[in-house]
Design an enzyme around this catalytic site. Structure first.
Site, short mmCIF file in Angstrom:
data_model
loop_
_atom_site.label_atom_id
_atom_site.label_comp_id
_atom_site.label_asym_id
_atom_site.label_seq_id
_atom_site.Cartn_x
_atom_site.Cartn_y
_atom_site.Cartn_z
CG ASN A 24 -1.73 1.26 1.38
OD1 ASN A 24 -1.79 2.07 0.45
ND2 ASN A 24 -2.36 1.43 2.53
CD1 TRP A 25 3.90 1.43 -2.80
CD2 TRP A 25 3.49 2.35 -4.81
NE1 TRP A 25 4.71 0.81 -3.73
CE2 TRP A 25 4.48 1.35 -4.97
CE3 TRP A 25 3.07 3.06 -5.94
CZ2 TRP A 25 5.04 1.05 -6.20
CZ3 TRP A 25 3.63 2.76 -7.17
CH2 TRP A 25 4.61 1.77 -7.30
CE LYS A 26 -0.05 3.18 4.79
NZ LYS A 26 0.05 3.25 6.23
CG HIS B 181 -5.73 2.08 5.15
ND1 HIS B 181 -5.26 2.99 6.07
CD2 HIS B 181 -4.75 1.15 5.01
CE1 HIS B 181 -4.05 2.62 6.47
NE2 HIS B 181 -3.71 1.51 5.83
CD GLU C 10 -2.75 5.51 6.71
OE1 GLU C 10 -2.76 5.55 5.47
OE2 GLU C 10 -1.85 4.97 7.38
CD GLU D 268 -3.38 -2.33 7.23
OE1 GLU D 268 -2.29 -2.58 6.73
OE2 GLU D 268 -3.99 -1.26 7.05
N GLY E 124 2.70 2.17 10.71
CA GLY E 124 3.71 3.22 10.56
C GLY E 124 4.44 3.55 11.85
CB SER F 259 5.34 -2.13 11.77
OG SER F 259 4.95 -0.80 12.09
N GLY G 181 2.88 -1.28 4.20
CA GLY G 181 2.95 0.14 3.90
C GLY G 181 4.37 0.56 3.56
N GLY G 182 5.06 1.12 4.53
CA GLY G 182 6.40 1.68 4.33
C GLY G 182 7.36 0.79 3.55
#
Ligand code: 13P
Length: 252
Positions: A13-15, A99, A101, A171, A177, A217, A238-239
């Site tokens: 997930n590049w966000k 998500h 966010e 999640e 993150g 993470s 993510g990251g």
């Protein structure tokens, strides 16, 4: 039946990261790090404007492409929004829905998540539905109730037949993150609960076929242990999906 019958699915997930012009160089980097593992399905979910470049660049790597959101309506006067059939027309296969966010910053609710799940399925997309508890909820001891409710609401009215295309990502919000991963026991406990909730709503067959991801993470160092759990069928990353390290996670 056990997880041998479920194909592991690792999704990045590049966000709101990665310029369209950076997509091809990233794909080349990924290719150098790891040729795709055959037993694992790999997906990159990217911002809308990156999707055409991603579909082109990842085709050779046999990485599917997903969007990070969609509008629940078929078409019409919704300025700035993107409909499910627009994504399908482009060659997009997956879409992240709900998500944390989006729930936190854009007012998405269990109700709107359910509408989006229906819109995605209707158009032929495979939704990756996100559920997760906050730190406060975990500390209050209401994690399992919270997840149970989110899963039930997201899937309301979805047929067993359409469930074959649904992926659920657990999640925990406190692990996103933060570098703070859930322990394998915590992640397995909730992923198992997700499967058992689906078992109660549908049946054994649907529950055993459902792919449940863990996200929060995930990196090259912890992926293998998490994905080895009986009810964890992969991860939502993510990251680490923005670095060549993703190639290592995807073959963990
Ligand atoms: P991180 O892997 O950066 O914690 O993000 C997880 C996530 O939100 C994936 O959807």
């Amino acid at each position: 039946m056990n997880r041998k019958y479920r194909k592991t699915i690792i999704a990045g997930n590049w966000k709101m990261n990665m310029l369209p012009s950076q997509v091809k160089p990233f794909a080349d980097e990924l290719k150098a790090v790891s040729p795709r593992a055959k037993w694992c399905e790999t997906v990159i979910c990217a911002p809308f404007v990156d999707l055409p470049a991603a579909i082109k660049a990842f085709k050779e790597l046999r990485i599917s492409v997903g969007a990070e959101n969609l509008n629940e309506n078929e078409k019409g006067a919704y300025t700035g929004e993107v409909a499910a059939n627009m994504l399908v027309d482009l060659g997009v296969k997956y879409v992240i829905i709900g998500h944390s966010e989006r729930r936190q910053y854009y007012g998405e609710t269990d109700f709107s998540v359910n509408k989006k799940v229906h819109a995605a399925l209707e158009a032929g997309l495979q939704p990756i539905v996100c559920v997760g508890e906050s730190l406060e909820e975990r500390e209050m001891g209401i994690t399992l109730e919270r997840i149970n409710l989110q899963v039930k609401a997201a899937l309301s009215g979805v047929s067993a037949e359409k469930m074959r295309r649904v992926v659920i990502a657990y999640e925990p919000i406190w692990a996103i993150g933060t570098g703070k991963t859930a322990t394998t026991e915590q992640a397995e406990e909730v992923c198992k609960l997700v499967r058992d909730t689906v078992r109660v709503i549908y049946n054994d067959e649907t529950a055993e076929a459902l792919r449940v991801q863990y996200g929060g993470s995930v990196n090259a160092g912890n992926a293998a242990e998490l994905f080895a759990q009986p009810d964890i069928d992969g991860g939502l990353v993510g990251g680490a999906s923005l670095k060549a390290e993703f190639g290592v996670v995807a073959t963990a």
